[in-house]
Design a protein around this motif. Structure first.
Motif, PDB file in Angstrom:
ATOM      1  N   THR A 103       1.011   4.524  -0.239  1.00  0.00           N
ATOM      2  CA  THR A 103       0.780   5.115   1.076  1.00  0.00           C
ATOM      3  C   THR A 103      -0.098   4.182   1.890  1.00  0.00           C
ATOM      4  O   THR A 103      -1.078   3.646   1.370  1.00  0.00           O
ATOM      5  CB  THR A 103       0.079   6.479   0.933  1.00  0.00           C
ATOM      6  OG1 THR A 103       0.909   7.357   0.181  1.00  0.00           O
ATOM      7  CG2 THR A 103      -0.218   7.094   2.292  1.00  0.00           C
ATOM      8  N   GLY A 104       0.268   3.980   3.145  1.00  0.00           N
ATOM      9  CA  GLY A 104      -0.555   3.180   4.029  1.00  0.00           C
ATOM     10  C   GLY A 104       0.271   2.266   4.898  1.00  0.00           C
ATOM     11  O   GLY A 104       1.427   2.548   5.209  1.00  0.00           O
ATOM     12  N   CYS A 105      -0.333   1.168   5.310  1.00  0.00           N
ATOM     13  CA  CYS A 105       0.325   0.142   6.117  1.00  0.00           C
ATOM     14  C   CYS A 105       0.139  -1.180   5.382  1.00  0.00           C
ATOM     15  O   CYS A 105      -0.997  -1.651   5.255  1.00  0.00           O
ATOM     16  CB  CYS A 105      -0.295   0.034   7.507  1.00  0.00           C
ATOM     17  SG  CYS A 105      -0.356   1.570   8.440  1.00  0.00           S
ATOM     18  N   MET A 106       1.204  -1.776   4.921  1.00  0.00           N
ATOM     19  CA  MET A 106       1.084  -3.077   4.273  1.00  0.00           C
ATOM     20  C   MET A 106       0.702  -4.143   5.287  1.00  0.00           C
ATOM     21  O   MET A 106       0.094  -5.152   4.945  1.00  0.00           O
ATOM     22  CB  MET A 106       2.377  -3.430   3.554  1.00  0.00           C
ATOM     23  CG  MET A 106       2.648  -2.543   2.341  1.00  0.00           C
ATOM     24  SD  MET A 106       4.092  -3.070   1.393  1.00  0.00           S
ATOM     25  CE  MET A 106       5.419  -2.616   2.534  1.00  0.00           C
ATOM     26  N   ALA A 107       1.061  -3.923   6.555  1.00  0.00           N
ATOM     27  CA  ALA A 107       0.659  -4.818   7.637  1.00  0.00           C
ATOM     28  C   ALA A 107       0.469  -3.979   8.891  1.00  0.00           C
ATOM     29  O   ALA A 107       1.386  -3.280   9.308  1.00  0.00           O
ATOM     30  CB  ALA A 107       1.711  -5.902   7.876  1.00  0.00           C
ATOM     31  N   LEU A 166      -3.652  -1.891   4.994  1.00  0.00           N
ATOM     32  CA  LEU A 166      -4.423  -1.094   4.039  1.00  0.00           C
ATOM     33  C   LEU A 166      -3.496  -0.072   3.395  1.00  0.00           C
ATOM     34  O   LEU A 166      -2.843   0.719   4.093  1.00  0.00           O
ATOM     35  CB  LEU A 166      -5.577  -0.388   4.751  1.00  0.00           C
ATOM     36  CG  LEU A 166      -6.693   0.177   3.873  1.00  0.00           C
ATOM     37  CD1 LEU A 166      -7.414  -0.945   3.139  1.00  0.00           C
ATOM     38  CD2 LEU A 166      -7.686   0.970   4.721  1.00  0.00           C
ATOM     39  N   ALA A 167      -3.428  -0.095   2.077  1.00  0.00           N
ATOM     40  CA  ALA A 167      -2.544   0.830   1.364  1.00  0.00           C
ATOM     41  C   ALA A 167      -3.078   1.055  -0.035  1.00  0.00           C
ATOM     42  O   ALA A 167      -3.899   0.280  -0.547  1.00  0.00           O
ATOM     43  CB  ALA A 167      -1.114   0.273   1.297  1.00  0.00           C
ATOM     44  N   VAL A 168      -2.624   2.125  -0.655  1.00  0.00           N
ATOM     45  CA  VAL A 168      -2.924   2.392  -2.061  1.00  0.00           C
ATOM     46  C   VAL A 168      -1.610   2.561  -2.807  1.00  0.00           C
ATOM     47  O   VAL A 168      -0.600   2.987  -2.237  1.00  0.00           O
ATOM     48  CB  VAL A 168      -3.811   3.639  -2.237  1.00  0.00           C
ATOM     49  CG1 VAL A 168      -5.198   3.411  -1.646  1.00  0.00           C
ATOM     50  CG2 VAL A 168      -3.156   4.879  -1.629  1.00  0.00           C
ATOM     51  N   TRP A 169      -1.635   2.223  -4.108  1.00  0.00           N
ATOM     52  CA  TRP A 169      -0.420   2.238  -4.923  1.00  0.00           C
ATOM     53  C   TRP A 169      -0.705   2.846  -6.288  1.00  0.00           C
ATOM     54  O   TRP A 169      -1.835   2.781  -6.793  1.00  0.00           O
ATOM     55  CB  TRP A 169       0.095   0.803  -5.128  1.00  0.00           C
ATOM     56  CG  TRP A 169       0.487   0.143  -3.857  1.00  0.00           C
ATOM     57  CD1 TRP A 169      -0.312  -0.617  -3.035  1.00  0.00           C
ATOM     58  CD2 TRP A 169       1.765   0.198  -3.236  1.00  0.00           C
ATOM     59  NE1 TRP A 169       0.400  -1.033  -1.944  1.00  0.00           N
ATOM     60  CE2 TRP A 169       1.676  -0.563  -2.041  1.00  0.00           C
ATOM     61  CE3 TRP A 169       2.979   0.794  -3.579  1.00  0.00           C
ATOM     62  CZ2 TRP A 169       2.757  -0.722  -1.186  1.00  0.00           C
ATOM     63  CZ3 TRP A 169       4.055   0.628  -2.724  1.00  0.00           C
ATOM     64  CH2 TRP A 169       3.944  -0.124  -1.548  1.00  0.00           C
ATOM     65  N   LYS A 178      -4.907  -5.590  -1.897  1.00  0.00           N
ATOM     66  CA  LYS A 178      -5.839  -6.711  -1.918  1.00  0.00           C
ATOM     67  C   LYS A 178      -6.112  -7.198  -0.497  1.00  0.00           C
ATOM     68  O   LYS A 178      -5.259  -7.122   0.382  1.00  0.00           O
ATOM     69  CB  LYS A 178      -5.273  -7.860  -2.746  1.00  0.00           C
ATOM     70  CG  LYS A 178      -4.908  -7.485  -4.177  1.00  0.00           C
ATOM     71  CD  LYS A 178      -6.121  -7.112  -4.985  1.00  0.00           C
ATOM     72  CE  LYS A 178      -5.736  -6.839  -6.447  1.00  0.00           C
ATOM     73  NZ  LYS A 178      -6.907  -6.342  -7.221  1.00  0.00           N
ATOM     74  N   PRO A 179      -7.305  -7.763  -0.253  1.00  0.00           N
ATOM     75  CA  PRO A 179      -7.574  -8.354   1.072  1.00  0.00           C
ATOM     76  C   PRO A 179      -6.610  -9.495   1.366  1.00  0.00           C
ATOM     77  O   PRO A 179      -6.195 -10.231   0.465  1.00  0.00           O
ATOM     78  CB  PRO A 179      -9.017  -8.853   0.939  1.00  0.00           C
ATOM     79  CG  PRO A 179      -9.612  -8.082  -0.195  1.00  0.00           C
ATOM     80  CD  PRO A 179      -8.482  -7.821  -1.142  1.00  0.00           C
ATOM     81  N   ASP A 180      -6.266  -9.642   2.619  1.00  0.00           N
ATOM     82  CA  ASP A 180      -5.339 -10.691   3.027  1.00  0.00           C
ATOM     83  C   ASP A 180      -6.053 -11.984   3.406  1.00  0.00           C
ATOM     84  O   ASP A 180      -5.435 -13.056   3.388  1.00  0.00           O
ATOM     85  CB  ASP A 180      -4.521 -10.200   4.236  1.00  0.00           C
ATOM     86  CG  ASP A 180      -3.763  -8.932   3.924  1.00  0.00           C
ATOM     87  OD1 ASP A 180      -2.718  -9.028   3.270  1.00  0.00           O
ATOM     88  OD2 ASP A 180      -4.218  -7.849   4.334  1.00  0.00           O
ATOM     89  N   LEU A 181      -7.315 -11.889   3.770  1.00  0.00           N
ATOM     90  CA  LEU A 181      -8.054 -13.038   4.262  1.00  0.00           C
ATOM     91  C   LEU A 181      -9.175 -13.411   3.306  1.00  0.00           C
ATOM     92  O   LEU A 181      -9.789 -12.545   2.669  1.00  0.00           O
ATOM     93  CB  LEU A 181      -8.656 -12.724   5.644  1.00  0.00           C
ATOM     94  CG  LEU A 181      -7.673 -12.300   6.738  1.00  0.00           C
ATOM     95  CD1 LEU A 181      -8.443 -11.871   7.987  1.00  0.00           C
ATOM     96  CD2 LEU A 181      -6.717 -13.432   7.064  1.00  0.00           C
ATOM     97  N   ALA A 182      -9.463 -14.705   3.224  1.00  0.00           N
ATOM     98  CA  ALA A 182     -10.574 -15.170   2.393  1.00  0.00           C
ATOM     99  C   ALA A 182     -11.917 -14.849   3.038  1.00  0.00           C
ATOM    100  O   ALA A 182     -12.918 -14.619   2.345  1.00  0.00           O
ATOM    101  CB  ALA A 182     -10.453 -16.666   2.148  1.00  0.00           C
ATOM    102  N   ARG A 226     -11.427  -7.899   5.842  1.00  0.00           N
ATOM    103  CA  ARG A 226     -10.538  -8.970   5.394  1.00  0.00           C
ATOM    104  C   ARG A 226      -9.107  -8.470   5.177  1.00  0.00           C
ATOM    105  O   ARG A 226      -8.222  -9.240   4.850  1.00  0.00           O
ATOM    106  CB  ARG A 226     -11.067  -9.587   4.100  1.00  0.00           C
ATOM    107  CG  ARG A 226     -12.383 -10.328   4.282  1.00  0.00           C
ATOM    108  CD  ARG A 226     -13.072 -10.578   2.951  1.00  0.00           C
ATOM    109  NE  ARG A 226     -12.150 -11.212   2.017  1.00  0.00           N
ATOM    110  CZ  ARG A 226     -12.180 -11.011   0.695  1.00  0.00           C
ATOM    111  NH1 ARG A 226     -13.066 -10.179   0.164  1.00  0.00           N
ATOM    112  NH2 ARG A 226     -11.322 -11.622  -0.080  1.00  0.00           N
ATOM    113  N   HIS A 227      -8.876  -7.195   5.409  1.00  0.00           N
ATOM    114  CA  HIS A 227      -7.539  -6.617   5.258  1.00  0.00           C
ATOM    115  C   HIS A 227      -6.783  -6.684   6.581  1.00  0.00           C
ATOM    116  O   HIS A 227      -7.317  -6.312   7.628  1.00  0.00           O
ATOM    117  CB  HIS A 227      -7.628  -5.154   4.824  1.00  0.00           C
ATOM    118  CG  HIS A 227      -8.048  -4.968   3.411  1.00  0.00           C
ATOM    119  ND1 HIS A 227      -7.153  -4.721   2.401  1.00  0.00           N
ATOM    120  CD2 HIS A 227      -9.274  -5.002   2.832  1.00  0.00           C
ATOM    121  CE1 HIS A 227      -7.806  -4.592   1.256  1.00  0.00           C
ATOM    122  NE2 HIS A 227      -9.102  -4.767   1.492  1.00  0.00           N
TER     123      HIS A 227
END
Length: 226
Positions: A118-122, A184-187, A159-163, A180-181
């Motif tokens: 659930t969430g938004c992968m992007a 935002l989603a959970v699985w 996981k965060p997308d940015l370093a 850094r996201h």
């Protein structure tokens, strides 16, 4: 096949497809694909959309992802996916594939497990801006509580997308990691694939999504504010 769920024959077809992943084999067995995968998927997706609509109090749009793999940038040239993947999101919102989604429910029916999220992968660009503004305005504690609660129930956060934090966001912010996201989603995964079979499948999976509803609602409010 049932009106609302898959059968053991569906999983057997996917197993056979994995072992014989070629256009010749698929073309020779296209009738079985229609009977064991496509038709039950359409019925199941409609049922789950109705159950999610009742759960969220929002009409739900949905799609099933293509069985054909995108081979343009892949070293693996097998042409077909041996899984069934779907997404569900509020009617009237724009679902832009992997580039951006409204708050959505995702389902992947695999050979050995069921994975749902659930969430938004992007985030879309406006929603990403709203998300970062919400963090700066003090929403970090609320988001962290939502995510931690779901982790305690066996979900994993994306996981965060940015370093590093994006330009302009305070590096010393107490929730800098959340900044850094870009989505935002959970699985969660379930090894018992039987949850996707039989007439109670859609209801069982809707219930599996229910703990994520507070996060979905928070993201929906973010999307509306954007």
């Amino acid at each position: 096949m049932t009106a609302q769920g898959f059968s053991s024959e569906t999983f057997q077809f996917l197993q056979n497809l994995k072992a014989n992943n070629s256009k010749d084999w698929f073309d020779a067995n296209k009738g079985d694909y229609q009977r064991l995968v496509k038709k039950p998927s359409d019925a199941f997706r409609a049922s789950l959309a109705e159950d999610l609509a009742r759960l969220t109090d929002h009409g739900m749009a949905s799609k099933q992802f293509r069985i054909n793999r995108d081979l343009r940038f892949s070293k693996d040239k097998t042409p077909y996916n041996a899984h069934i993947r779907m997404a569900f999101w509020p009617k009237g919102a724009a679902f832009e594939g992997k580039d951006a989604q409204p708050p959505s429910f995702f389902l992947s029916i695999e050979l050995e497990h069921i994975r749902f999220g659930t969430g938004c992968m992007a985030f879309s660009k406006p929603d990403l801006g709203s998300y970062l503004q919400a963090l700066e305005a003090g929403a970090g504690d609320e988001i962290e509580t939502l995510l931690t609660t779901l982790e305690n129930e066996g979900f994993e956060r994306s996981k965060p997308d940015l370093a590093n934090v994006p330009r302009g966001f305070p590096k010393d912010h107490p929730h800098a990691d959340l900044a850094r996201h870009k989505g935002l989603a959970v699985w969660k995964s379930r090894e018992d694939t039987a949850i996707a079979t039989g007439p109670s499948a859609a209801g069982s999976l809707a219930a599996a999504f229910e703990p994520t509803l507070p996060l979905w609602n928070w993201l929906l409010g973010l999307s509306k504010s954007g």
